[in-house]
Design a protein around this motif. Structure first.
Motif, mmCIF file in Angstrom:
data_model
loop_
_atom_site.group_PDB
_atom_site.id
_atom_site.type_symbol
_atom_site.label_atom_id
_atom_site.label_comp_id
_atom_site.label_asym_id
_atom_site.label_seq_id
_atom_site.Cartn_x
_atom_site.Cartn_y
_atom_site.Cartn_z
ATOM 1 N N LEU A 63 -52.546 -107.813 -6.711
ATOM 2 C CA LEU A 63 -52.539 -107.082 -8.240
ATOM 3 C C LEU A 63 -54.010 -107.269 -9.084
ATOM 4 O O LEU A 63 -53.908 -106.832 -10.136
ATOM 5 N N ASP A 64 -54.732 -108.209 -8.443
ATOM 6 C CA ASP A 64 -55.795 -108.473 -9.310
ATOM 7 C C ASP A 64 -56.801 -107.391 -9.308
ATOM 8 O O ASP A 64 -57.141 -106.530 -8.132
ATOM 9 N N GLY A 65 -57.505 -107.231 -10.385
ATOM 10 C CA GLY A 65 -58.753 -105.940 -10.347
ATOM 11 C C GLY A 65 -58.621 -105.722 -12.041
ATOM 12 O O GLY A 65 -57.933 -106.317 -12.890
ATOM 13 N N THR A 66 -59.474 -104.879 -12.243
ATOM 14 C CA THR A 66 -59.615 -104.574 -13.736
ATOM 15 C C THR A 66 -59.776 -102.869 -13.524
ATOM 16 O O THR A 66 -60.991 -102.465 -13.588
ATOM 17 N N ALA A 67 -58.803 -102.212 -13.719
ATOM 18 C CA ALA A 67 -58.792 -100.634 -13.841
ATOM 19 C C ALA A 67 -58.637 -100.284 -15.428
ATOM 20 O O ALA A 67 -57.778 -99.833 -15.954
ATOM 21 N N ILE A 68 -59.902 -100.174 -15.975
ATOM 22 C CA ILE A 68 -59.911 -99.575 -17.182
ATOM 23 C C ILE A 68 -59.730 -98.368 -17.548
ATOM 24 O O ILE A 68 -59.014 -97.814 -18.399
ATOM 25 N N GLY A 69 -60.201 -97.600 -16.600
ATOM 26 C CA GLY A 69 -59.806 -96.128 -16.486
ATOM 27 C C GLY A 69 -58.153 -95.832 -16.504
ATOM 28 O O GLY A 69 -57.626 -94.880 -17.120
ATOM 29 N N MET A 70 -57.784 -96.479 -15.612
ATOM 30 C CA MET A 70 -56.049 -96.483 -15.427
ATOM 31 C C MET A 70 -55.433 -96.807 -16.814
ATOM 32 O O MET A 70 -54.641 -96.150 -17.414
ATOM 33 N N ASN A 98 -63.408 -102.187 -11.966
ATOM 34 C CA ASN A 98 -63.759 -102.189 -10.347
ATOM 35 C C ASN A 98 -62.768 -101.681 -9.623
ATOM 36 O O ASN A 98 -62.675 -101.746 -8.136
ATOM 37 N N THR A 99 -61.762 -100.858 -9.946
ATOM 38 C CA THR A 99 -60.581 -100.158 -9.328
ATOM 39 C C THR A 99 -60.191 -99.050 -10.224
ATOM 40 O O THR A 99 -60.303 -98.888 -11.137
ATOM 41 N N GLY A 100 -59.263 -98.145 -9.506
ATOM 42 C CA GLY A 100 -58.624 -97.126 -10.182
ATOM 43 C C GLY A 100 -59.740 -95.935 -10.388
ATOM 44 O O GLY A 100 -60.682 -95.676 -9.666
ATOM 45 N N VAL A 101 -59.438 -95.079 -11.537
ATOM 46 C CA VAL A 101 -60.048 -93.966 -11.683
ATOM 47 C C VAL A 101 -61.217 -94.221 -12.373
ATOM 48 O O VAL A 101 -61.371 -95.196 -13.007
ATOM 49 N N ASP A 102 -62.329 -93.091 -12.519
ATOM 50 C CA ASP A 102 -63.594 -93.477 -13.229
ATOM 51 C C ASP A 102 -63.030 -93.325 -14.699
ATOM 52 O O ASP A 102 -62.823 -92.610 -15.217
ATOM 53 N N PRO A 103 -63.682 -94.758 -15.319
ATOM 54 C CA PRO A 103 -63.460 -94.793 -16.609
ATOM 55 C C PRO A 103 -64.054 -93.907 -17.815
ATOM 56 O O PRO A 103 -63.613 -93.436 -18.580
ATOM 57 N N TYR A 104 -65.220 -93.186 -17.242
ATOM 58 C CA TYR A 104 -65.778 -92.373 -17.868
ATOM 59 C C TYR A 104 -65.213 -90.754 -18.193
ATOM 60 O O TYR A 104 -64.960 -90.164 -19.035
ATOM 61 N N LEU A 105 -64.582 -90.627 -16.836
ATOM 62 C CA LEU A 105 -63.770 -89.221 -16.740
ATOM 63 C C LEU A 105 -62.517 -89.649 -17.653
ATOM 64 O O LEU A 105 -62.090 -88.524 -18.362
#
Length: 209
Positions: A63-70, A98-105
């Protein structure tokens, strides 16, 4: 996390007419609370937020990670159908995406919906704290918002106060008052007396000039 929860809870307690939702994100994003005016429930749900390291999981289910885009996408999905003229996302993180969709998009998609993005990084300035300040600043720029760095709890409190001042707007409040006419009976009696006066003027009790 505990310090952030205290500041966010204080921010919530000062709301009156703002619909607020809560999204938490690690490797994935979760809508912890939908948009609501029930700040008491929202506060309780906030209090229940915990670190991934404190959750129990086994095997390869990480579960660990940082999915800002998500997190942005989940928050935007919550806000997109709202009727408010001011729609705002406040992203609070102490790490780098560091995971998930591109935060800029994700930020560009959020911006097209007319939603403003404020980003807040938690860490010490000028130190290797894991916060990607360049990325957070760019996300805020795409979202027509601002980036802030919170070095301690007091700084975080000042940031939320600043966002509060920046996003103030007028609210229309409709007040319904239940009332009952108390003069109906008196008016009815007055009408009877007036009619009696008119009738008596045509009898022996008529007035003499």
């Amino acid at each position: 996390l505990e310090a952030a929860k205290v500041v966010i809870d204080a921010f919530i307690s000062e709301r009156e007419f703002d619909h607020i939702g809560l999204v938490v994100f690690a490797r994935n994003a979760f809508q912890r609370a939908p948009l609501t005016l029930d700040y008491l429930v929202l506060s309780r749900l906030l209090d229940g937020v915990t670190l991934v390291s404190e959750l129990r999981y086994s095997g390869e289910h990480k579960l660990d990670g940082t999915a800002i885009g998500m997190g942005l996408a989940s928050a935007a999905n919550m806000l997109r159908n709202g009727t408010s003229t001011n729609k705002v996302i406040v992203v609070l993180t102490d790490g780098d995406n560091n995971t998930g969709v591109d935060p800029y998009l994700a930020a560009e998609a959020v911006s097209t919906l007319g939603i403003r993005i404020y980003t807040v990084g938690m860490g010490k300035s000028g130190m290797e704290n894991g916060v990607n300040e360049e990325m957070l600043s760019k996300i805020a720029g795409i979202g027509n918002g601002l980036y802030f760095l919170a070095e301690d709890t007091a700084g975080l409190q000042q940031i939320y106060d600043r966002i509060d001042m920046l996003e103030r707007s007028d609210a229309e409040l409709r007040i319904f008052v239940r009332w009952q006419d108390q003069a109906t009976g008196l008016l009815f009696i007055a009408l009877i007396l007036l009619l009696a006066d008119r009738i008596l003027r045509l009898t022996l009790f008529q007035s003499i000039p």
